[in-house]
Design an enzyme around this catalytic site. Structure first.
Site, PDB file in Angstrom:
ATOM      1  N   GLU A  37     -10.516  -4.755 -35.386  1.00 58.48           N
ATOM      2  CA  GLU A  37     -10.264  -5.493 -34.157  1.00 58.48           C
ATOM      3  C   GLU A  37      -8.778  -5.841 -34.160  1.00 58.48           C
ATOM      4  O   GLU A  37      -8.276  -6.401 -35.137  1.00 58.48           O
ATOM      5  CB  GLU A  37     -11.107  -6.770 -34.114  1.00 58.48           C
ATOM      6  N   ARG A 262     -17.709  -6.624 -49.200  1.00 57.02           N
ATOM      7  CA  ARG A 262     -16.287  -6.711 -48.878  1.00 57.02           C
ATOM      8  C   ARG A 262     -15.496  -7.064 -50.136  1.00 57.02           C
ATOM      9  O   ARG A 262     -16.039  -7.585 -51.101  1.00 57.02           O
ATOM     10  CB  ARG A 262     -16.032  -7.699 -47.752  1.00 57.02           C
ATOM     11  N   LYS A 272      -8.596 -12.683 -41.477  1.00 58.86           N
ATOM     12  CA  LYS A 272      -7.485 -12.689 -40.523  1.00 58.86           C
ATOM     13  C   LYS A 272      -7.276 -14.062 -39.898  1.00 58.86           C
ATOM     14  O   LYS A 272      -6.150 -14.460 -39.627  1.00 58.86           O
ATOM     15  CB  LYS A 272      -7.744 -11.635 -39.432  1.00 58.86           C
TER      16      LYS A 272
HETATM   17  P1  ATP Z   1     -11.558 -10.651 -41.268  1.00 59.03           P
HETATM   18  O1  ATP Z   1     -12.765 -11.277 -41.846  1.00 59.03           O
HETATM   19  O2  ATP Z   1     -10.410 -10.552 -42.202  1.00 59.03           O
HETATM   20  O3  ATP Z   1     -11.140 -11.204 -39.959  1.00 59.03           O
HETATM   21  P2  ATP Z   1     -12.879  -8.530 -39.954  1.00 59.03           P
HETATM   22  O4  ATP Z   1     -14.068  -7.950 -40.616  1.00 59.03           O
HETATM   23  O5  ATP Z   1     -13.112  -9.453 -38.846  1.00 59.03           O
HETATM   24  O6  ATP Z   1     -11.966  -9.133 -41.069  1.00 59.03           O
HETATM   25  P3  ATP Z   1     -12.149  -6.146 -38.617  1.00 59.03           P
HETATM   26  O7  ATP Z   1     -10.894  -5.834 -37.918  1.00 59.03           O
HETATM   27  O8  ATP Z   1     -13.372  -6.307 -37.821  1.00 59.03           O
HETATM   28  O9  ATP Z   1     -11.880  -7.436 -39.464  1.00 59.03           O
HETATM   29  O10 ATP Z   1     -12.381  -5.115 -39.800  1.00 59.03           O
HETATM   30  C1  ATP Z   1     -12.284  -3.729 -39.689  1.00 59.03           C
HETATM   31  C2  ATP Z   1     -13.108  -3.117 -40.781  1.00 59.03           C
HETATM   32  O11 ATP Z   1     -12.638  -3.540 -42.054  1.00 59.03           O
HETATM   33  C3  ATP Z   1     -14.560  -3.537 -40.680  1.00 59.03           C
HETATM   34  O12 ATP Z   1     -15.384  -2.407 -40.868  1.00 59.03           O
HETATM   35  C4  ATP Z   1     -14.714  -4.530 -41.781  1.00 59.03           C
HETATM   36  O13 ATP Z   1     -16.023  -4.529 -42.256  1.00 59.03           O
HETATM   37  C5  ATP Z   1     -13.702  -4.042 -42.818  1.00 59.03           C
HETATM   38  N1  ATP Z   1     -13.249  -5.145 -43.660  1.00 59.03           N
HETATM   39  C6  ATP Z   1     -12.719  -6.321 -43.265  1.00 59.03           C
HETATM   40  N2  ATP Z   1     -12.466  -7.127 -44.318  1.00 59.03           N
HETATM   41  C7  ATP Z   1     -12.826  -6.428 -45.427  1.00 59.03           C
HETATM   42  C8  ATP Z   1     -12.816  -6.713 -46.835  1.00 59.03           C
HETATM   43  N3  ATP Z   1     -12.373  -7.881 -47.310  1.00 59.03           N
HETATM   44  N4  ATP Z   1     -13.267  -5.755 -47.670  1.00 59.03           N
HETATM   45  C9  ATP Z   1     -13.697  -4.581 -47.203  1.00 59.03           C
HETATM   46  N5  ATP Z   1     -13.741  -4.245 -45.901  1.00 59.03           N
HETATM   47  C10 ATP Z   1     -13.319  -5.161 -45.014  1.00 59.03           C
HETATM   48 MG    MG Z   2     -14.625  -8.328 -37.407  1.00 52.98          MG
END
Ligand code: ATP
Ligand code: MG
Length: 565
Positions: A37, A262, A272
């Site tokens: 995102e 994760r 984020k």
């Molecule tokens: P955050 O929790 O940091 O805001 P998010 O999951 O909301 O992260 P996205 O932009 O939706 O961020 O993530 C893009 C991809 O990266 C998704 O498939 C998510 O599952 C993966 N991802 C995000 N954080 C991690 C992590 N700590 N380890 C592994 N994969 C991750």
């Molecule tokens: Mg997300």
């Protein structure tokens, strides 16, 4: 990128993909996607997901899309889109011409919504967000049906059309899936599919005033792109029944969602939202502050993409959440830089040394090895003269037991040069601090000469005062003192655990003249001090600025050793 398959440890997702291929599922295709995102910069957790998705595609001769999951206009921005693209590229992955946006599918998604309304599987609901929450029930209590649940299809179609036409204010109505308000899975209790939001979108502008939720957009976007394996993190496990439900009801291509744990890292926050808070509240200088776990920060700090990929391979892919010791990341970075970084000498906290018996105005060009790990990197000349700088730490007027570096009357070797002896200490009359050492050198002890074998207990790095270049060095430590930054009392957040000493700036360092004009981003080992890289933002011809990527001390090797006992 060449991938040595023998080196890769296997994991359950690779096994699923291999099994599917052996059964010719999806016609033998493997197609994954990385779906960020664009509401912040990517961090090292995302690197795990990028390496996994792009890595599997490469390994099984498939494809991986870059898809921006841009369904929430209020938090998204083109700055983030651009940073994400450059970070994925920097990591070494290529999405070819497959750069996609969920926002390109809005039209199609709303057609899917109409299809579900017509099948009496979706309805327009007039409950407010608070009421929806109230009606949803809890883990132990079933929810209640919305009074609008049994609206006739025609009325739903008409209201949904009016929602899209902008006739209602934000939050006045939603489109919801008609599933089961008593489901043990709260995600299945008539989840919201489309909400009203009069907000400009970074790509579609004012074209829409309704937006799909994550749950209603994600699976259908995967389906539209022909994804075969939709890999996401564990928190989406409870969303999988809903992912499957939408695709089954719509009767469209159905990718398989697979969840993995994760990445969590000690002394680090990987969210984020929290990283944005650090930026907005000024705890760091920006998303690319070298202390940030963002790929932009890590890159600026001097980490190599190769070391991040190695790290992602080594941590593996599991189904259970755990926390990785940040020392393991450091270890991967050190291991890579050890192979590739040229060695140079630099003095961070200079102490002047005058060699009283060295011929005045004489300068020698001494031979120095660029990288003992890689003879192909050759040698260079280092100027030596009668006035040098050494590290303040390498001198003690009253040496404690076991201190073998320089002290009055004692001898040390200067790297690539001679053995010197400290004869006298000049002190600041006010502070009593040593400001200059008067030393003598033994001209028979030049490195590489017959007499050079004489034993002294320490070898020090140095630079020639007249030839060295002034530079700034920024020394970094963990941004958070606590191993788990989120381990805080109620009412306070992780910023409580910020390390007040995470940055130390030294402005009067001296480095070897060979570093004049060093390119931004280039990496070196400063002998005995650590790996440093030229700061890509603040360094200039006028003033070199170095970031310390990492010290030489490897605490992970110790952790590993202890584990083997
Ligand atoms: P955050 O929790 O940091 O805001 P998010 O999951 O909301 O992260 P996205 O932009 O939706 O961020 O993530 C893009 C991809 O990266 C998704 O498939 C998510 O599952 C993966 N991802 C995000 N954080 C991690 C992590 N700590 N380890 C592994 N994969 C991750
Ligand atoms: Mg997300």
């Amino acid at each position: 990128m060449s991938i040595n398959e023998a080196e890769l440890p296997s994991h359950f997702i690779r096994n699923i993909v291999a099994q599917d291929l052996s059964e010719n599922k999806n016609g033998g295709r493997v197609h994954t996607r990385f779906p960020p995102e664009p509401n912040g910069y990517l961090h090292i957790g995302h690197a795990k997901s990028i390496c996994l998705n792009f890595g599997l595609a490469a390994e099984f001769r498939g494809l991986c899309n870059l898809r921006f999951d841009d369904t929430n206009p209020s938090k998204e921005d083109v700055e983030y889109v651009e940073s994400i693209k450059s970070d994925v590229r920097w990591l070494g992955f290529d999405w070819g011409d497959r750069e996609y946006y969920a926002s390109d599918y809005f039209e199609q998604l709303f057609q899917y919504a109409v299809q579900l309304i017509q099948a009496a599987k979706a309805y327009v609901c007039d409950l407010s967000a608070d009421q929806i929450r109230e009606y949803r029930g809890t883990l132990t209590e079933p929810g209640k049906n919305s009074p609008f649940r049994d609206r006739p299809v025609e009325e739903n179609l008409e209201l949904f059309r009016r929602m899209q036409a902008g006739e209602f204010p934000d939050g006045a109505r939603t489109l919801r899936a008609k599933i089961d308000m008593a489901s043990p899975n709260l995600n299945m209790r008539d989840p919201v599919m489309v909400r009203i939001l009069h907000a400009a979108h970074h790509r579609t502008g004012d074209q829409w005033c309704v937006y799909p939720t994550y749950d209603f957009a994600h699976g259908q976007s995967d389906s539209i792109e022909g994804i075969t394996h939709s890999i996401c993190t564990l928190e989406f496990e409870d969303h999988r029944p809903l992912y499957d439900w939408f695709l089954d009801q719509l009767g469209i291509h159905h990718p398989q969602q697979i969840e993995f744990a994760r990445l969590n890292l000690t002394h680090t926050v990987l969210s984020k939202r929290k990283l944005l808070q650090l930026v907005q509240q000024g705890h760091v200088a920006g998303w690319d502050d070298p202390r940030m776990p963002t790929l932009a920060g890590i890159r600026r700090r001097g980490y190599t993409p190769e070391s991040i990929r190695t790290f992602c391979d080594r941590i593996g892919v599991a189904k259970r959440n755990s926390t990785v010791d940040i020392a393991m990341l450091d270890h991967c970075v050190r291991e890579d830089l050890n192979r590739r970084a040229p060695r140079v000498m630099a003095v961070l906290r200079p102490l002047r040394v005058v060699i009283t018996n060295y011929p005045e105005n004489q300068v020698e060009e001494l031979n120095a090895v660029n990288n003992p790990e890689d003879p192909a990197m050759g040698t260079r000349k280092v100027p030596f003269s009668g006035v040098l700088y050494i590290e303040q730490d390498d001198f003690r007027e009253e040496p404690p037991k076991g201190f073998f570096r320089l002290s009055p009357g004692k001898e040390v070797r200067l790297r690539y040069a001679y053995i010197i002896k400290c004869a006298d200490v000049v002190k600041d009359p006010k502070t009593g601090e040593a400001i200059e050492l008067r030393c003598t050198y033994d001209r028979e002890t030049k490195s590489g000469s017959a007499e050079s074998g004489r034993k002294v207990k320490a070898t020090l790095h140095w630079v020639s005062a007249a030839h060295a270049i002034e530079a700034e060095a920024r020394l970094y430590d963990h941004l958070f003192t606590a191993e788990n930054p989120d381990d805080v009392d109620e009412g306070v957040d992780c910023t409580r655990n910020i390390n007040p000493k995470s940055l130390e700036t030294l402005t009067s360092c001296r480095v070897e003249p060979i570093l004049a004009g060093a390119a931004p981003g280039s990496r070196y080992q400063f002998e005995r001090l650590g790996y440093f890289c030229v700061d890509a933002v603040d360094s200039s011809e006028r003033k070199l600025v170095f970031n310390r990527t990492i010290t030489l001390r490897d605490s992970w090797a110790k952790v590993e050793k202890a584990g083997q006992k």
